[in-house]
Design an enzyme around this catalytic site. Structure first.
Site, PDB file in Angstrom:
ATOM      1  N   GLY A  11      -0.154  -3.787  -8.458  1.00 25.22           N
ATOM      2  CA  GLY A  11       1.116  -3.185  -8.769  1.00 25.22           C
ATOM      3  C   GLY A  11       2.120  -4.546  -9.065  1.00 25.22           C
ATOM      4  O   GLY A  11       2.133  -5.287  -7.922  1.00 25.22           O
ATOM      5  N   ASP A 103      -3.087  -6.482  -1.133  1.00 24.07           N
ATOM      6  CA  ASP A 103      -4.181  -6.504  -0.441  1.00 24.07           C
ATOM      7  C   ASP A 103      -5.610  -6.332  -1.377  1.00 24.07           C
ATOM      8  O   ASP A 103      -6.488  -7.278  -1.015  1.00 24.07           O
ATOM      9  CB  ASP A 103      -4.243  -5.647   0.654  1.00 24.07           C
ATOM     10  N   ASP A 127       5.371  -3.124  -0.989  1.00 23.62           N
ATOM     11  CA  ASP A 127       4.907  -2.118   0.271  1.00 23.62           C
ATOM     12  C   ASP A 127       5.067  -3.023   1.519  1.00 23.62           C
ATOM     13  O   ASP A 127       4.856  -2.502   2.629  1.00 23.62           O
ATOM     14  CB  ASP A 127       3.607  -1.496   0.008  1.00 23.62           C
ATOM     15  N   ARG A 171       2.823   3.618  -0.158  1.00 21.82           N
ATOM     16  CA  ARG A 171       1.433   3.930   0.141  1.00 21.82           C
ATOM     17  C   ARG A 171       1.323   4.440   1.385  1.00 21.82           C
ATOM     18  O   ARG A 171       2.086   5.421   1.796  1.00 21.82           O
ATOM     19  CB  ARG A 171       0.536   2.842  -0.298  1.00 21.82           C
TER      20      ARG A 171
END
Length: 319
Positions: A11, A103, A127, A171
């Site tokens: 993203g 990640d 995030d 998330r």
């Protein structure tokens, strides 16, 4: 002359362009030849590799998104694809690959490192859910975006004496919801780390109304509940009829905050300096105000969940 390639993956996040600019110009200053790869790991397979000059990254520091484009490519977990990507990079003479992303992007870099590729990862995701770092580039900007949006929504909720539900990204991590909730004075914050039963939400709303509050703002992290379910539950179990706003991609867009732009510059400098010292296959982490290089294995173990003391403070301040 050693060659460095840069890609952005996963993203997009505010500050990706700032990191691309800083890596490019710092690397060129130190005598590297720099290449960009379009569309992340997919771009390696497609051989979308092209040279980058200092002027090619001019003017992008305040722009949102990523000039290199990005793509989610879960297939890259396959060992054979990673080996193929490594061979392609070697064929283009790439000595080091710098990955800017979250990640999943770091796992891709770690996979390539196992095949012999020299990699570095600069954490960039709104995030803020990566191991090995307390802050990721883009998180601060996303917080400011949420706080600004909630301010506008609060004005209307106050005028109409309504409950406002605002869904934010994150998330399975509640960092955005918690931090922005403290910053904007939300009455209730729902995060996946501390599940609050919806009947407790209803009870809290009724109690705040009895104390004279004419409106309430509820922040919902996308990993905690589906915000539509929260709205329906409150509507069916109280006299409130909440409004619902899903901020969505609004949180991803826009230029980086000063903090994120500076963090991108500092992390990029450490990244290139680390490669010049002969060390590679590291995440560039921000911990307790200092920028550190952390092995991928260590980064996986070094987790920074939401701050429970801050969650308690939020409850006190919202009463």
């Amino acid at each position: 002359m050693r060659k460095i390639a840069i890609l952005t993956s996963g993203g997009d996040a505010p500050g990706m362009n700032a990191a691309i600019r800083a890596v490019t110009r710092k690397a060129i200053h130190e005598g590297f030849q720099v290449f960009g790869i379009e569309r992340g790991y997919l771009g390696i397979i497609q051989e979308a590799i092209f040279p980058l000059q200092a002027r090619d990254v001019g003017g992008i520091i305040t722009q949102g998104g990523t000039m290199l484009k990005t793509a989610r490519y879960p297939e890259f977990q396959d060992e054979s694809l990673q080996e193929n990507a490594y061979q392609i990079l070697k064929r283009h003479g790439i000595d080091h690959l710098i990955v800017i992303g979250g990640d999943g992007s770091m796992r891709g870099a770690q996979g390539l490192s196992r095949h012999g590729m020299s990699t570095m990862t600069i954490p960039c995701t709104i995030d803020n859910d990566m191991g090995g770092t307390q802050y990721t580039i883009g998180f601060d900007t996303a917080l400011n975006t949420v706080v600004d949006a909630v301010g506008h929504i609060r004005d209307t909720s106050n005028s109409h004496e309504r409950v406002a539900i605002v869904e934010v990204m994150g998330r399975k991590a509640g960092h955005i919801a918690l931090q922005s909730g403290i910053a904007c004075g939300a009455e209730i914050v729902l995060v996946p780390e501390n599940p609050m039963p919806l009947h407790e939400v209803c009870r809290h709303l009724k109690e705040t109304q009895l104390r004279g509050k004419e409106y309430s703002v509820i922040l919902v992290a996308e990993g905690a509940y589906k915000s539509g379910e929260v709205k329906e539950f409150i509507k069916n179990h109280t006299e409130f009829d909440p409004s619902l706003t899903v901020l969505g991609y609004l949180q991803r867009g826009g230029g980086p905050s000063a903090f994120d732009a500076i963090l991108a510059a500092r992390m990029s400098e450490v990244c290139i300096n680390t490669l010049m010292s002969g060390v590679d296959n590291r995440l560039i982490g921000y911990i307790d105000g200092h920028i550190r290089t952390i092995s991928y294995k260590e980064a996986e173990k070094l987790q920074f969940p939401i701050n429970e003391e801050q969650y308690t403070l939020l409850s006190i301040l919202s009463s």
